[in-house]
Design an enzyme around this catalytic site. Structure first.
Site, PDB file in Angstrom:
ATOM      1  N   ARG A  56       0.834  -1.210   0.000  1.00  0.00           N
ATOM      2  CA  ARG A  56       0.000   0.000   0.000  1.00  0.00           C
ATOM      3  C   ARG A  56       0.866   1.256   0.000  1.00  0.00           C
ATOM      4  NH1 ARG A  56      -1.204   3.825   3.256  1.00  0.00           N
ATOM      5  NH2 ARG A  56      -0.119   2.879   5.024  1.00  0.00           N
ATOM      6  N   ASP A  57       1.429   1.572   1.152  1.00  0.00           N
ATOM      7  CA  ASP A  57       2.201   2.798   1.312  1.00  0.00           C
ATOM      8  C   ASP A  57       3.452   2.789   0.435  1.00  0.00           C
ATOM      9  OD1 ASP A  57       2.965   5.244   2.296  1.00  0.00           O
ATOM     10  OD2 ASP A  57       3.842   4.459   4.120  1.00  0.00           O
ATOM     11  N   HIS A 145       5.316   4.416  12.905  1.00  0.00           N
ATOM     12  CA  HIS A 145       5.505   4.340  11.451  1.00  0.00           C
ATOM     13  C   HIS A 145       6.623   5.327  11.105  1.00  0.00           C
ATOM     14  CE1 HIS A 145       3.748   4.056   7.223  1.00  0.00           C
ATOM     15  NE2 HIS A 145       4.542   5.109   7.134  1.00  0.00           N
ATOM     16  N   HIS A 147       9.811   6.757   8.697  1.00  0.00           N
ATOM     17  CA  HIS A 147      10.556   6.821   7.439  1.00  0.00           C
ATOM     18  C   HIS A 147      12.032   7.092   7.766  1.00  0.00           C
ATOM     19  CE1 HIS A 147       7.235   7.107   4.264  1.00  0.00           C
ATOM     20  NE2 HIS A 147       6.647   6.776   5.399  1.00  0.00           N
ATOM     21  N   CYS A 178       7.124  10.147   0.641  1.00  0.00           N
ATOM     22  CA  CYS A 178       6.052  11.057   1.031  1.00  0.00           C
ATOM     23  C   CYS A 178       5.836  12.057  -0.102  1.00  0.00           C
ATOM     24  CB  CYS A 178       6.387  11.792   2.331  1.00  0.00           C
ATOM     25  SG  CYS A 178       5.071  12.916   2.879  1.00  0.00           S
ATOM     26  N   ASN A 187       9.821   4.149   3.720  1.00  0.00           N
ATOM     27  CA  ASN A 187       9.644   3.583   5.053  1.00  0.00           C
ATOM     28  C   ASN A 187      10.907   2.847   5.489  1.00  0.00           C
ATOM     29  OD1 ASN A 187       6.490   3.764   5.538  1.00  0.00           O
ATOM     30  ND2 ASN A 187       6.771   3.135   3.420  1.00  0.00           N
TER      31      ASN A 187
END
Length: 237
Positions: A56-57, A145, A147, A178, A187
């Protein structure tokens, strides 16, 4: 090995042990027993749940559209690694994090993931943020979460673990970024996170080698180099 110095022989044999055991989380000769490790790094949980956000991300930030069949195969490979949570298919000034977290928790959210999506946090700012949030929300309802833009993600995660957090988001191969922050990297790499947790003697139930294979598959599919230091070191040998 001929006349190779004993110190080098020891180094090579220990490196082999790391390869064989840290990939699957077994104990390594010479490493601290988990109970000894926990006594030195107080507050570490016995089990850490890794939430894989790569499909997803991670992929949402790719410039190319990843075909559905590739995504499905990627997810299938991840599902064979032991990862218990895989996201397959969020935003606020830091001063509003405690208030927003409290509101979400009071609305019935069972878990609130606190994200440093531009990767500028440090262990110090992570500690202060969690201290503030945990005045309103118990650590058992929180996740982090992180990065890795400034190379602080693993240090920030370790700080969070020491403060009672045991749910961590990550993305295989360090996928992601991002879209709202130019230059922000992806991430924290799942491979690097597992390697650190295995070295600490913490249980994740995840097979590192299989995660690296899934990472290699998706990187080839989207024609990019992995951001995982562990994968880079392992595949280069």
């Amino acid at each position: 090995m001929g006349n190779m110095p004993s110190a080098v022989k020891h180094c090579l044999s220990y490196q082999q042990l790391l390869r064989e055991h840290l990939w699957i989380g077994d104990s390594v000769a010479g490493a601290l027993h988990p109970t000894q490790e926990s006594s030195q790094l107080s507050g570490l949980p016995g089990y850490v749940k890794i939430v894989e956000v790569g499909p997803r991300d991670g992929l949402q930030n790719e410039k190319i559209i990843v075909p559905t069949d590739i995504k499905i195969e990627f997810i299938n490979k991840l599902s064979q690694t032991g990862l218990s949570v895989i996201e397959v298919t969020s935003f606020v000034s830091s001063r509003w994090v405690p208030q927003v977290s409290k509101r979400l928790y009071s609305m019935g959210c069972y878990e609130i993931s606190l994200g440093d999506t531009i990767g500028v946090g440090t262990p110090g700012s992570m500690k202060r943020m969690l201290e503030s949030v945990m005045k309103e929300i118990p650590p058992g309802a929180l996740a982090v979460h992180c990065h890795d833009t400034y190379g602080q993600a693993l240090a920030n995660i370790l700080t969070a673990l020491q403060m009672g957090i045991n749910v961590v988001d990550s993305a295989v191969s360090g996928l992601g970024g991002c879209p709202y922050a130019k230059g922000a990297s992806g991430n924290v790499a799942t491979e690097d996170l597992i390697y650190m947790l295995n070295g600490l003697g913490l249980n994740t139930g995840v097979n590192l080698y299989k995660v690296m294979e899934a990472g290699d598959f998706i990187c080839r599919a989207v024609n990019k180099t992995t951001n995982s230091k562990v994968a880079q070191a392992s595949f280069s040998v």
